[in-house]
Design a protein around this motif. Sequence first.
Motif, PDB file in Angstrom:
ATOM      1  N   TRP A  79       0.801  -1.221   0.000  1.00 36.61           N
ATOM      2  CA  TRP A  79       0.000   0.000   0.000  1.00 36.61           C
ATOM      3  C   TRP A  79       0.848   1.293   0.000  1.00 36.61           C
ATOM      4  CZ3 TRP A  79      -3.990   2.362  -1.484  1.00 36.61           C
ATOM      5  CH2 TRP A  79      -4.575   3.421  -0.791  1.00 36.61           C
ATOM      6  N   PRO A  80       1.827   1.444   0.906  1.00 39.39           N
ATOM      7  CA  PRO A  80       2.578   2.713   0.914  1.00 39.39           C
ATOM      8  C   PRO A  80       3.261   3.000  -0.426  1.00 39.39           C
ATOM      9  CG  PRO A  80       3.036   1.446   2.904  1.00 39.39           C
ATOM     10  CD  PRO A  80       2.281   0.548   1.997  1.00 39.39           C
ATOM     11  N   ARG A  81       3.816   1.979  -1.037  1.00 40.91           N
ATOM     12  CA  ARG A  81       4.491   2.174  -2.336  1.00 40.91           C
ATOM     13  C   ARG A  81       3.481   2.562  -3.418  1.00 40.91           C
ATOM     14  NH1 ARG A  81       4.741  -1.478  -6.315  1.00 40.91           N
ATOM     15  NH2 ARG A  81       4.413  -3.338  -5.014  1.00 40.91           N
ATOM     16  N   VAL A  82       2.372   1.850  -3.458  1.00 40.95           N
ATOM     17  CA  VAL A  82       1.386   2.110  -4.520  1.00 40.95           C
ATOM     18  C   VAL A  82       0.800   3.509  -4.380  1.00 40.95           C
ATOM     19  CG1 VAL A  82      -0.906   1.441  -5.366  1.00 40.95           C
ATOM     20  CG2 VAL A  82       0.812  -0.314  -4.907  1.00 40.95           C
ATOM     21  N   VAL A  83       0.441   3.880  -3.149  1.00 46.47           N
ATOM     22  CA  VAL A  83      -0.265   5.160  -2.984  1.00 46.47           C
ATOM     23  C   VAL A  83       0.674   6.366  -3.192  1.00 46.47           C
ATOM     24  CG1 VAL A  83       0.014   5.474  -0.470  1.00 46.47           C
ATOM     25  CG2 VAL A  83      -2.098   6.210  -1.579  1.00 46.47           C
ATOM     26  N   THR A  84       1.959   6.160  -3.010  1.00 44.33           N
ATOM     27  CA  THR A  84       2.884   7.285  -3.216  1.00 44.33           C
ATOM     28  C   THR A  84       3.481   7.309  -4.633  1.00 44.33           C
ATOM     29  OG1 THR A  84       4.637   5.947  -2.194  1.00 44.33           O
ATOM     30  CG2 THR A  84       3.557   7.577  -0.799  1.00 44.33           C
ATOM     31  N   ASP A  85       3.813   6.130  -5.180  1.00 38.33           N
ATOM     32  CA  ASP A  85       4.486   6.095  -6.491  1.00 38.33           C
ATOM     33  C   ASP A  85       3.636   5.520  -7.611  1.00 38.33           C
ATOM     34  OD1 ASP A  85       6.717   7.049  -5.246  1.00 38.33           O
ATOM     35  OD2 ASP A  85       7.623   5.063  -4.937  1.00 38.33           O
ATOM     36  N   GLY A  86       2.537   4.888  -7.282  1.00 38.98           N
ATOM     37  CA  GLY A  86       1.760   4.203  -8.314  1.00 38.98           C
ATOM     38  C   GLY A  86       0.682   5.099  -8.903  1.00 38.98           C
ATOM     39  N   SER A  87      -0.064   4.522  -9.815  1.00 41.65           N
ATOM     40  CA  SER A  87      -1.203   5.239 -10.401  1.00 41.65           C
ATOM     41  C   SER A  87      -2.401   4.306 -10.433  1.00 41.65           C
ATOM     42  CB  SER A  87      -0.878   5.684 -11.828  1.00 41.65           C
ATOM     43  OG  SER A  87      -0.865   4.554 -12.690  1.00 41.65           O
ATOM     44  N   PRO A  88      -3.619   4.864 -10.368  1.00 43.96           N
ATOM     45  CA  PRO A  88      -4.809   4.002 -10.433  1.00 43.96           C
ATOM     46  C   PRO A  88      -4.816   3.139 -11.695  1.00 43.96           C
ATOM     47  CG  PRO A  88      -5.410   6.196  -9.691  1.00 43.96           C
ATOM     48  CD  PRO A  88      -3.964   6.276 -10.097  1.00 43.96           C
ATOM     49  N   ALA A  89      -4.381   3.723 -12.813  1.00 41.90           N
ATOM     50  CA  ALA A  89      -4.391   2.948 -14.068  1.00 41.90           C
ATOM     51  C   ALA A  89      -3.437   1.759 -13.970  1.00 41.90           C
ATOM     52  CB  ALA A  89      -4.007   3.850 -15.235  1.00 41.90           C
ATOM     53  N   ALA A  90      -2.294   1.958 -13.303  1.00 43.81           N
ATOM     54  CA  ALA A  90      -1.322   0.862 -13.184  1.00 43.81           C
ATOM     55  C   ALA A  90      -1.872  -0.255 -12.294  1.00 43.81           C
ATOM     56  CB  ALA A  90      -0.005   1.395 -12.620  1.00 43.81           C
ATOM     57  N   VAL A  91      -2.584   0.124 -11.231  1.00 45.67           N
ATOM     58  CA  VAL A  91      -3.186  -0.899 -10.358  1.00 45.67           C
ATOM     59  C   VAL A  91      -4.227  -1.695 -11.147  1.00 45.67           C
ATOM     60  CG1 VAL A  91      -4.610  -1.287  -8.298  1.00 45.67           C
ATOM     61  CG2 VAL A  91      -2.783   0.421  -8.244  1.00 45.67           C
ATOM     62  N   ARG A  92      -5.043  -0.973 -11.889  1.00 40.88           N
ATOM     63  CA  ARG A  92      -6.074  -1.675 -12.682  1.00 40.88           C
ATOM     64  C   ARG A  92      -5.422  -2.588 -13.720  1.00 40.88           C
ATOM     65  NH1 ARG A  92      -8.488   3.589 -12.789  1.00 40.88           N
ATOM     66  NH2 ARG A  92      -7.929   3.798 -14.987  1.00 40.88           N
ATOM     67  N   ALA A  93      -4.325  -2.115 -14.320  1.00 41.74           N
ATOM     68  CA  ALA A  93      -3.651  -2.924 -15.351  1.00 41.74           C
ATOM     69  C   ALA A  93      -3.121  -4.230 -14.752  1.00 41.74           C
ATOM     70  CB  ALA A  93      -2.511  -2.127 -15.974  1.00 41.74           C
ATOM     71  N   GLU A  94      -2.589  -4.148 -13.528  1.00 39.69           N
ATOM     72  CA  GLU A  94      -2.040  -5.354 -12.893  1.00 39.69           C
ATOM     73  C   GLU A  94      -3.158  -6.345 -12.564  1.00 39.69           C
ATOM     74  OE1 GLU A  94       1.253  -6.859 -12.914  1.00 39.69           O
ATOM     75  OE2 GLU A  94       1.482  -4.680 -12.783  1.00 39.69           O
ATOM     76  N   VAL A  95      -4.267  -5.809 -12.084  1.00 37.08           N
ATOM     77  CA  VAL A  95      -5.404  -6.676 -11.746  1.00 37.08           C
ATOM     78  C   VAL A  95      -6.002  -7.287 -13.027  1.00 37.08           C
ATOM     79  CG1 VAL A  95      -7.753  -6.663 -10.773  1.00 37.08           C
ATOM     80  CG2 VAL A  95      -5.886  -5.553  -9.550  1.00 37.08           C
ATOM     81  N   ALA A  96      -5.944  -6.519 -14.126  1.00 34.43           N
ATOM     82  CA  ALA A  96      -6.413  -7.064 -15.411  1.00 34.43           C
ATOM     83  C   ALA A  96      -5.508  -8.209 -15.860  1.00 34.43           C
ATOM     84  CB  ALA A  96      -6.439  -5.961 -16.467  1.00 34.43           C
ATOM     85  N   LEU A  97      -4.196  -8.019 -15.707  1.00 34.85           N
ATOM     86  CA  LEU A  97      -3.245  -9.077 -16.078  1.00 34.85           C
ATOM     87  C   LEU A  97      -3.488 -10.347 -15.257  1.00 34.85           C
ATOM     88  CD1 LEU A  97       0.345  -7.524 -16.369  1.00 34.85           C
ATOM     89  CD2 LEU A  97      -0.926  -8.772 -18.141  1.00 34.85           C
ATOM     90  N   ALA A  98      -3.833 -10.138 -13.985  1.00 31.96           N
ATOM     91  CA  ALA A  98      -4.082 -11.279 -13.091  1.00 31.96           C
ATOM     92  C   ALA A  98      -5.316 -12.055 -13.515  1.00 31.96           C
ATOM     93  CB  ALA A  98      -4.245 -10.791 -11.653  1.00 31.96           C
ATOM     94  N   GLY A  99      -6.240 -11.372 -14.206  1.00 31.80           N
ATOM     95  CA  GLY A  99      -7.501 -12.031 -14.571  1.00 31.80           C
ATOM     96  C   GLY A  99      -8.380 -12.289 -13.363  1.00 31.80           C
ATOM     97  N   LEU A 100      -8.188 -11.470 -12.316  1.00 30.22           N
ATOM     98  CA  LEU A 100      -8.930 -11.686 -11.066  1.00 30.22           C
ATOM     99  C   LEU A 100     -10.432 -11.480 -11.284  1.00 30.22           C
ATOM    100  CD1 LEU A 100      -8.690 -12.192  -7.969  1.00 30.22           C
ATOM    101  CD2 LEU A 100      -8.497  -9.704  -7.693  1.00 30.22           C
ATOM    102  N   ARG A 101     -11.206 -12.444 -10.820  1.00 25.79           N
ATOM    103  CA  ARG A 101     -12.665 -12.363 -10.922  1.00 25.79           C
ATOM    104  C   ARG A 101     -13.289 -12.409  -9.541  1.00 25.79           C
ATOM    105  NH1 ARG A 101     -14.992 -14.306 -16.039  1.00 25.79           N
ATOM    106  NH2 ARG A 101     -13.330 -14.178 -17.560  1.00 25.79           N
ATOM    107  N   GLY A 102     -14.507 -11.894  -9.450  1.00 24.99           N
ATOM    108  CA  GLY A 102     -15.196 -11.830  -8.160  1.00 24.99           C
ATOM    109  C   GLY A 102     -15.401 -13.213  -7.569  1.00 24.99           C
ATOM    110  N   ARG A 103     -15.129 -13.349  -6.291  1.00 24.55           N
ATOM    111  CA  ARG A 103     -15.233 -14.649  -5.622  1.00 24.55           C
ATOM    112  C   ARG A 103     -16.577 -14.854  -4.916  1.00 24.55           C
ATOM    113  NH1 ARG A 103     -11.424 -15.629  -8.651  1.00 24.55           N
ATOM    114  NH2 ARG A 103      -9.304 -15.998  -7.920  1.00 24.55           N
TER     115      ARG A 103
END
Length: 552
Positions: A171-195
């Motif tokens: 969390w600290p790294r993402v919220v300071t250096d990351g971007s919302p688009a990058a987080v979404r891109a990683e979750v898209a790559l994961a193919g994560l679906r609702g459980r």
Amino acid sequence: WERRFGRGETGLLQRLHDAVAHSGRVDREDLRTIAEEFRCPVAAVTGAAGFYADFAGAHGTRHVRICVGTSCFVSAGDHTAPLAEAALGVAPGRISADGSVSLAGAYCLGYCYASPTALDGHTPITGPDLGERLLSAEHPAAAPAVPYHVASRDAVVLAGLTEAERSWQVWPRVVTDGSPAAVRAEVALAGLRGRGGAEFPVVDKWQAAANGRSPRFVVANGDEGDPGSFCDRLLMESDPDRVLEGLALAGFATGASRGVVFVRSEYPVALARMQAAVEAARAAGHLGRGVHGSSFDFDVDVVQGAGSYVAGEETALLHALQGLRGSVRPRPPYPTESGLIGHPTAVNNVETLAAVPWVLRHGGTSYAELGNRIETGTKLVCLSQRFRHPGVYEVEFGVPLRYIVETLGGGLKPGYRLRALQVGGPLGGFLSPDDLDVPLLATALAEAGVALGHGSLVAIDDQITARELLRHVWSFAAAESCGACTPCRVGTRRGRELAARFPTSSEQILAQHEKLLDVMSTGSLCAFGRGVPAAVRSLLRVYRDELTSGDA
Ligand code: SF4
């Protein structure tokens, strides 16, 4: 936000809980006071109070909830409620004359690995000597902790239990250096679906919410109502920080500055642990204004549910959060367009959110290497008390059910033979022991006529009759229908009546039953009313001979 949700409509359910805690019931004066406080009609508060099981009837000084969910039904038949009634001297739904004790039934308390179960206040009591332990009113033996096993190549969801994977690292790294688009891109790559059962791609939901106007909201759905399922309870109790970190990452990815964790009231320990985790996260600077020196504000409320299965459906859950009756509403608009107070809201299941920190830490590609090409990652599956080794198992998508049942679960306890496997709770369905070579994939299970749901596996042994099981399923449906649409409200009650006529060889009754299933599955508003007929059909398939020969 503060006016609407701090002391506002989210707080309305809590105010009703407070009234019950104070005087054992919600009386007319409470309804008037709360309506004034929240500046809404008394009828609205009365409507909400009348909807939820927790506000029905009076509570004694000692309030006991007895589980009538499927695993408890399998382990003790319909005897748990009479057992509790005999021990406490009060019938379910009633309070003793002196107000000292009250008893209520509840469809699942989340201790399915140790059935039968009751909650005495906030104290869980489990095991075959339930009656004697209720009688003594002292419960020296604590309920056993959830047995948890990792069966995948890599620990994902609960990896936070190890030092190397502890929570709040990403969390600290993402919220300071990351971007919302990058987080979404990683979750898209994961193919994560609702459980939670719908298997909807997480990134699509987040993108839709991110496209909407501010303010936006994210909600962790901890209203784990499926009888047979207890993995969300395990997550919220053993690793609440991981759930919160996932929620914070969802907030960042969608541009939401506010999150809510909705925890069912049947999980008092989970509720307390989530509340404590929020306080600790605030103190550590993970939540609040300008998180970790960034320009991102994010805070979380924890809200207690009030006893409704259907409130786990996302539109119903949003109603509950706003202090309304937990009824389902038609979609569209979807919550990502119009959710809390009409603003974009992404609702994700607790298990889904708990996987997100791992995805951000190890990368979406690594996550996608687990499981199946389409259904990636791992799933928590819950094995009920009748298994030799009950508990929560983390497995990769695609493993055969037979491996879970026979190798991980070890088959059934001595003296019992598997007659059917209930998959995915009351809306999931039943499989014959001959059909367990199907892989744990939502698509494959759907082809086999059942739904994965939230991943519960309840073993039905050969001492349970088809007739009892059919009645149990219809009784659950009739008790938990939210009543918003006629096919389900009336249909579930009619189903319960017809179930009493089984077994039957009467063409007329079988045709009426089939017609009812047709009407419900085509005319119901939500997955509940459409799921019940599918589950009943699967039960009819597995138990055809017992249900259609002879007459009741
Ligand atoms: Fe409510 Fe049942 Fe209709 Fe769903 S199908 S909206 S649970 S009455």
